[in-house]
Design an enzyme around this catalytic site. Sequence first.
Site, PDB file in Angstrom:
ATOM      1  N   THR A 309       0.831  -1.199   0.000  1.00 32.08           N
ATOM      2  CA  THR A 309       0.000   0.000   0.000  1.00 32.08           C
ATOM      3  C   THR A 309       0.864   1.248   0.000  1.00 32.08           C
ATOM      4  OG1 THR A 309      -0.096   0.365   2.400  1.00 32.08           O
ATOM      5  CG2 THR A 309      -1.657  -1.230   1.473  1.00 32.08           C
ATOM      6  N   ASP A 310       0.309   2.356  -0.444  1.00 30.52           N
ATOM      7  CA  ASP A 310       0.905   3.648  -0.122  1.00 30.52           C
ATOM      8  C   ASP A 310       0.675   3.851   1.377  1.00 30.52           C
ATOM      9  OD1 ASP A 310       2.185   6.073  -0.403  1.00 30.52           O
ATOM     10  OD2 ASP A 310       0.927   6.771  -2.056  1.00 30.52           O
ATOM     11  N   ALA A 311       1.309   4.850   1.947  1.00 33.18           N
ATOM     12  CA  ALA A 311       1.256   5.039   3.397  1.00 33.18           C
ATOM     13  C   ALA A 311      -0.190   5.144   3.880  1.00 33.18           C
ATOM     14  CB  ALA A 311       2.029   6.285   3.796  1.00 33.18           C
ATOM     15  N   LEU A 312      -0.552   4.296   4.837  1.00 27.07           N
ATOM     16  CA  LEU A 312      -1.934   4.270   5.325  1.00 27.07           C
ATOM     17  C   LEU A 312      -2.248   5.426   6.263  1.00 27.07           C
ATOM     18  CD1 LEU A 312      -2.469   0.441   5.925  1.00 27.07           C
ATOM     19  CD2 LEU A 312      -3.265   1.835   4.011  1.00 27.07           C
TER      20      LEU A 312
END
Length: 611
Positions: A309-312
Amino acid sequence: MRTKAVLVSLLVMLTVGCSGGQDTEFMLGQKLMLDMRYYCADGTPAEKCKAPVTTLLPEFAEIIRQGHIGGVILFAENLDNSQQIIELNYAIQQLAKEEGLPPLFIAIDQEGGRVARLPDEVATRYVGNMAIGATYPLYNTTFAERVNKGIATSIGKLGFNVNFAPTVDVNVNADNPVINVRSYGEDPQMVAELGAAAVAALQSENILSALKHFPGHGDTHTDSHTGLPRVDHDLATVEAVDLLPFRYAIEQGQAPAMIMTAHIQYPLLDDTRFKALDGEDTLVPATLSHKILTGILRNKMGYEGIIVTDALDMAGIAHYVDHKNAVIKTFNAGADIALMPYAVRNPQSISRFWELYQQWVQAMNSGDIDRQQSQLSVKRILQAKQQFELDEFTRKPLAQRIQSAVDTLPGEENQRTEMALASAALTQVYNRGVLPLRGRRFYVVMPDEARCIAMTTALLKLQPGLQLTCDALTAIDPDKALPGLNDTDAVIVGDITPEHSLAEMGGMADLSAWRNRPDKNTQEAWVRRLLAVAGEQSVNAVFIALRAPYIISDYRHLAGAAVATFGYNVTVTGAEKQGTARAQGAVFTALAEGLLGRSPMPGKSPVTIDE
């Protein structure tokens, strides 16, 4: 060899199936990638904690050990100099080895250009992806290969093994606030070829490449760091533009080891809705979408690597889903690794992290997180760690690692590549008899003091007799009269649009001065008045687009020539002492050579600049 044996035994365990609390915690930990940007042991509130972590603190060591954590990401705040960086990364991997854990993914965003976390004195920054795109007509994929090979060798020497790069978003939106020059350009096939070349170059040096941001962030008006963007392309456009670079890369012999998701809504790909934290009925973003991550990326496109994921903790997710459910939803959507699921900043947040950790363990044990999917994820993760030999960094003594980096970084070959790229990308967009510049008296306007110094230094080095005055746009007084242009032979105006940040000014402006600067609209109005006066007085004027070149269309009627560089980075030294600062950059050296006619400007803009 002990680590390799550990990885093999763990892979066997996953192949035959695993159950029980310890195995669940191991699987969960391997699927988490944490940041440790700041930490305040005194309990300073998390949002105010700005104490950078530059050594492996006991608090983070305990989290890695007890949580079986599979990876970390480091930022500029964590990175001071070669020795410190290597000592930090070595300590992380040594901890894993001593605890019998798999080596960790140690990731960085070292795209080049405006996204580069390492100090310039440690690693060459290069100009950036859109500059590479500008070289494509003459050089094909040459610079994508050279730049990314240089990045890979540099970060590998420092102990990194994952680069969240390249960006293969196709920038078809001139107002895109977050991608723009991070993209190779607007042509999907060109972006695909350059992206695949970058992947191959990174991975040839045993650096895992993470292609981003799937399914495409190129046509957005919103930055997913601050909100939730939406793309309303029809299916034909999605296939032909947004997905093409990802599909092309997957089909190559050297597919990307990772693909990063985007916190972005694509209603034509998934129109599922959910209740957001504020109670609003919200369209699911790609990071949480099973239809997009599993249905399209995994099943339709046949991707077999790691989905991260991109940063959550970015607003594109954090404003809509709580920490617990963001991780559960993205794992069930098909993500293998949750990046930055929760920020540990103080002792209180450590307690909260363990609460969340146990909730994720329970979700895995109860089936709320698909267990079979988790086993497949961890198998992919362990296979990648084995394939890319993550344990290799600690096979050599720490002192030898440090000496090797100190002796070779940032590297003469890398710096030659940076200069060659800046020169090859330099693009003369139009010229109505203004270039090359003639005369000796130039009035220069640059976005800030650092670029004033870099530009004037480069011009004087080539032509020592020039008489130069440079004003920084951050320091203009719009209420005062414009500077007189009597006896001025040429006006040079450099622009950074979208506006750059305080950090990008090279430490040459403090926060109070930054806050008191004229806003962007005021700066642009002042520049237009200046160029209009230059025209009235028959003074030649050249407009330089130092970032996204779209802005040139606004000045065609005011400036007799326009040049695009697609990058604006400078290295500043001595900024802490008044009057002693020096600033230089390959972009400004190449620009000075082009403006004075000492070298050609062979680049071609990879995005359309309106007539």
